[in-house]
Design a protein around this motif. Structure first.
Motif, PDB file in Angstrom:
ATOM      1  N   PRO A 229       0.757  -1.248  -0.146  1.00 45.80           N
ATOM      2  CA  PRO A 229      -0.127  -0.205  -0.287  1.00 45.80           C
ATOM      3  C   PRO A 229       0.774   1.786  -0.198  1.00 45.80           C
ATOM      4  O   PRO A 229       1.410   1.611   1.391  1.00 45.80           O
ATOM      5  CB  PRO A 229      -0.556  -0.243   1.150  1.00 45.80           C
ATOM      6  CG  PRO A 229      -0.303  -1.122   2.505  1.00 45.80           C
ATOM      7  CD  PRO A 229       0.561  -2.199   1.443  1.00 45.80           C
ATOM      8  N   PHE A 230       0.132   2.194  -1.561  1.00 40.22           N
ATOM      9  CA  PHE A 230       1.158   3.693  -0.843  1.00 40.22           C
ATOM     10  C   PHE A 230       0.362   4.615  -1.449  1.00 40.22           C
ATOM     11  O   PHE A 230      -0.615   4.996  -1.589  1.00 40.22           O
ATOM     12  CB  PHE A 230       2.191   3.573  -2.714  1.00 40.22           C
ATOM     13  CG  PHE A 230       2.801   4.539  -3.190  1.00 40.22           C
ATOM     14  CD1 PHE A 230       3.938   5.229  -2.330  1.00 40.22           C
ATOM     15  CD2 PHE A 230       2.850   5.684  -4.300  1.00 40.22           C
ATOM     16  CE1 PHE A 230       5.073   6.216  -2.245  1.00 40.22           C
ATOM     17  CE2 PHE A 230       3.659   6.715  -4.412  1.00 40.22           C
ATOM     18  CZ  PHE A 230       4.192   6.727  -3.367  1.00 40.22           C
TER      19      PHE A 230
ATOM     20  N   GLY B 134      -0.425   3.011   4.744  1.00 40.24           N
ATOM     21  CA  GLY B 134       0.466   3.110   3.655  1.00 40.24           C
ATOM     22  C   GLY B 134       1.828   3.706   3.958  1.00 40.24           C
ATOM     23  O   GLY B 134       2.217   4.155   4.714  1.00 40.24           O
ATOM     24  N   TYR B 135       3.015   2.954   3.520  1.00 40.27           N
ATOM     25  CA  TYR B 135       4.159   3.736   2.991  1.00 40.27           C
ATOM     26  C   TYR B 135       4.177   4.607   2.249  1.00 40.27           C
ATOM     27  O   TYR B 135       3.731   5.219   1.295  1.00 40.27           O
ATOM     28  CB  TYR B 135       5.174   2.954   2.688  1.00 40.27           C
ATOM     29  CG  TYR B 135       5.180   2.670   1.356  1.00 40.27           C
ATOM     30  CD1 TYR B 135       6.476   3.092   0.276  1.00 40.27           C
ATOM     31  CD2 TYR B 135       4.554   1.818   0.682  1.00 40.27           C
ATOM     32  CE1 TYR B 135       5.998   2.725  -0.557  1.00 40.27           C
ATOM     33  CE2 TYR B 135       4.620   0.945  -0.794  1.00 40.27           C
ATOM     34  CZ  TYR B 135       5.248   1.497  -1.525  1.00 40.27           C
ATOM     35  OH  TYR B 135       5.439   1.340  -2.641  1.00 40.27           O
ATOM     36  N   PHE B 136       5.149   6.178   2.342  1.00 38.85           N
ATOM     37  CA  PHE B 136       4.861   7.419   2.047  1.00 38.85           C
ATOM     38  C   PHE B 136       6.507   7.828   1.405  1.00 38.85           C
ATOM     39  O   PHE B 136       7.295   7.116   2.172  1.00 38.85           O
ATOM     40  CB  PHE B 136       3.926   8.639   2.364  1.00 38.85           C
ATOM     41  CG  PHE B 136       4.484   9.283   3.490  1.00 38.85           C
ATOM     42  CD1 PHE B 136       5.555   9.519   4.367  1.00 38.85           C
ATOM     43  CD2 PHE B 136       4.298   8.228   5.120  1.00 38.85           C
ATOM     44  CE1 PHE B 136       6.057  10.537   5.287  1.00 38.85           C
ATOM     45  CE2 PHE B 136       4.678   8.403   6.041  1.00 38.85           C
ATOM     46  CZ  PHE B 136       6.080   8.984   6.106  1.00 38.85           C
ATOM     47  N   ALA B 137       6.260   8.816   0.208  1.00 44.02           N
ATOM     48  CA  ALA B 137       7.847   9.468   0.376  1.00 44.02           C
ATOM     49  C   ALA B 137       7.744  10.617   0.532  1.00 44.02           C
ATOM     50  O   ALA B 137       6.758  11.622   1.122  1.00 44.02           O
ATOM     51  CB  ALA B 137       7.991   9.803  -1.300  1.00 44.02           C
ATOM     52  N   ALA B 138       9.196  11.199   0.737  1.00 44.74           N
ATOM     53  CA  ALA B 138       9.619  12.507   1.918  1.00 44.74           C
ATOM     54  C   ALA B 138      10.695  12.522   1.228  1.00 44.74           C
ATOM     55  O   ALA B 138      11.977  12.307   1.435  1.00 44.74           O
ATOM     56  CB  ALA B 138       9.166  12.447   2.841  1.00 44.74           C
ATOM     57  N   PRO B 139      11.333  13.829   1.188  1.00 48.83           N
ATOM     58  CA  PRO B 139      12.504  14.343   1.196  1.00 48.83           C
ATOM     59  C   PRO B 139      13.459  14.133   2.098  1.00 48.83           C
ATOM     60  O   PRO B 139      12.854  14.319   3.402  1.00 48.83           O
ATOM     61  CB  PRO B 139      12.625  15.883   0.990  1.00 48.83           C
ATOM     62  CG  PRO B 139      11.242  15.975   0.607  1.00 48.83           C
ATOM     63  CD  PRO B 139      10.686  15.108   1.305  1.00 48.83           C
ATOM     64  N   THR B 140      14.473  13.073   1.630  1.00 45.60           N
ATOM     65  CA  THR B 140      16.230  12.754   2.979  1.00 45.60           C
ATOM     66  C   THR B 140      15.795  14.130   3.937  1.00 45.60           C
ATOM     67  O   THR B 140      16.147  14.115   5.061  1.00 45.60           O
ATOM     68  CB  THR B 140      16.625  12.206   2.389  1.00 45.60           C
ATOM     69  OG1 THR B 140      16.554  11.093   0.897  1.00 45.60           O
ATOM     70  CG2 THR B 140      17.856  10.951   2.828  1.00 45.60           C
ATOM     71  N   VAL B 141      16.001  14.858   3.838  1.00 42.34           N
ATOM     72  CA  VAL B 141      16.362  16.393   4.303  1.00 42.34           C
ATOM     73  C   VAL B 141      15.983  16.555   5.312  1.00 42.34           C
ATOM     74  O   VAL B 141      16.395  17.389   6.247  1.00 42.34           O
ATOM     75  CB  VAL B 141      16.983  17.045   3.961  1.00 42.34           C
ATOM     76  CG1 VAL B 141      15.478  18.184   3.312  1.00 42.34           C
ATOM     77  CG2 VAL B 141      17.924  18.560   4.393  1.00 42.34           C
ATOM     78  N   ILE B 142      14.436  15.794   5.438  1.00 44.50           N
ATOM     79  CA  ILE B 142      13.549  16.237   6.330  1.00 44.50           C
ATOM     80  C   ILE B 142      13.332  14.976   7.332  1.00 44.50           C
ATOM     81  O   ILE B 142      12.600  14.724   8.167  1.00 44.50           O
ATOM     82  CB  ILE B 142      12.435  17.270   6.291  1.00 44.50           C
ATOM     83  CG1 ILE B 142      11.563  16.451   5.637  1.00 44.50           C
ATOM     84  CG2 ILE B 142      12.825  18.686   5.813  1.00 44.50           C
ATOM     85  CD1 ILE B 142       9.993  17.070   5.025  1.00 44.50           C
TER      86      ILE B 142
END
Length: 305
Positions: free
Chosen positions: A195-196, A241-249
């Protein structure tokens, strides 16, 4: 020049930019009747119609387009001069109106604004979210000082604005600890059919992420599309589900939403820009935003996440 009423010409310029007498009257704090009368006086003075009506909307005539091109240059130059000579005196609060593209992660937006908020002078901050085209209109109307965007302006807007690259971050994936631990094993094949949580906004990194999934034959199971980056993280915190976010935060996302880091995707990048008007110099608050994110760039490059 002795025969040209510059005030009436300015009214015409505002009407042209805002698209209607009613909107211009509200902006100028005049009644629509007064403004219509001033416009009629200007047309009589210039000897030609400046607008014609089409489906209840005002459209410039050919003559109107010619007059507007001169007026636009005149009043933009005049405004740039005004900006220069009425800069706030030392100690007076700086007013900073920022447009933030809705697709930008709010934790990133705060980090970009932080240098301005840390100036020795008081900064009165106002933030407005929206899509880039809407925010650019506000920028041109001078209700915004700067826009934070995850994409540069379109070519048609480029001659009217300045665009500054602020920084870039790889993207990371996150989920509640139990799901994150399972997905981190045999990554990235472990993502197949999982799940995304996807953003419903046209964020540039989303296209890159979809291509990254496709290149690895990963079937994406989108369980929700959300047009708010903070709400996506709330769903993620609830285990949807899983999600994407910028690595810097990464640290802030994990701490604030009690999720765990799955992996970094270096091939997918989130690039951020500051967009300002192309006329006049920047005040200290805007300049701090433009210059401050270098620390963010370094933290991205040196991240040990």
């Amino acid at each position: 020049m002795n025969n040209l009423n510059l005030r009436h010409l300015h009214y015409f310029w505002v009407i042209s930019r805002l698209g209607s007498v009613v909107a211009a009257a509200d902006h100028l704090e005049l009644t629509p009747q007064t403004l219509s009368g001033q416009l009629a006086s200007l047309e009589a003075q210039l000897g030609g119609a400046l607008f014609h009506r089409a489906n209840r909307a005002l459209q410039l005539t050919d003559f109107g387009h010619t007059v507007f091109s001169y007026a636009d240059e005149m009043f933009k130059t005049a405004q740039a001069l005004s900006d220069l000579v009425i800069k706030p005196a030392e100690g007076r609060p700086l007013r900073l109106a920022v447009g933030i593209c809705a697709s930008i992660h709010k934790l990133i937006a705060y980090r970009l604004l932080k240098p301005a908020l840390e100036l020795p002078r008081t900064v009165k901050l106002r933030c407005q979210t929206g899509d880039l085209s809407q925010l650019l209109k506000c920028l041109h109307q001078r209700s915004l000082n700067v826009i934070l965007s995850d994409r540069p302006p379109a070519d048609k807007d480029a001659p009217q604005v300045r665009c500054y690259a602020l920084g870039r971050s790889s993207m990371s994936l996150f989920a509640v600890p139990e799901l994150a631990q399972r997905l981190a094993s045999d990554f990235p094949q472990s993502l197949n059919h999982q799940p995304f949580l996807a953003t419903a906004l046209d964020a540039p990194y989303i296209t890159e992420l979809k291509n990254w999934f496709a290149s690895r034959n990963i079937a994406v199971n989108v369980v929700a599309e959300v047009d708010d980056s903070a709400l996506i993280k709330v769903f993620g915190h609830q285990g949807v589900g899983y999600f994407a976010a910028p690595t810097v935060i990464c640290d802030e996302v994990c701490r604030q939403y009690r999720v765990a880091h799955i992996a970094i995707i270096n091939e997918v990048q989130d690039t951020l820009f500051a967009i300002t008007r192309d006329h006049g110099s920047h005040d200290a608050a805007v300049q701090a935003i433009i210059e401050g994110p270098m620390a963010i760039v370094k933290s991205i490059e040196n991240s040990d996440v």
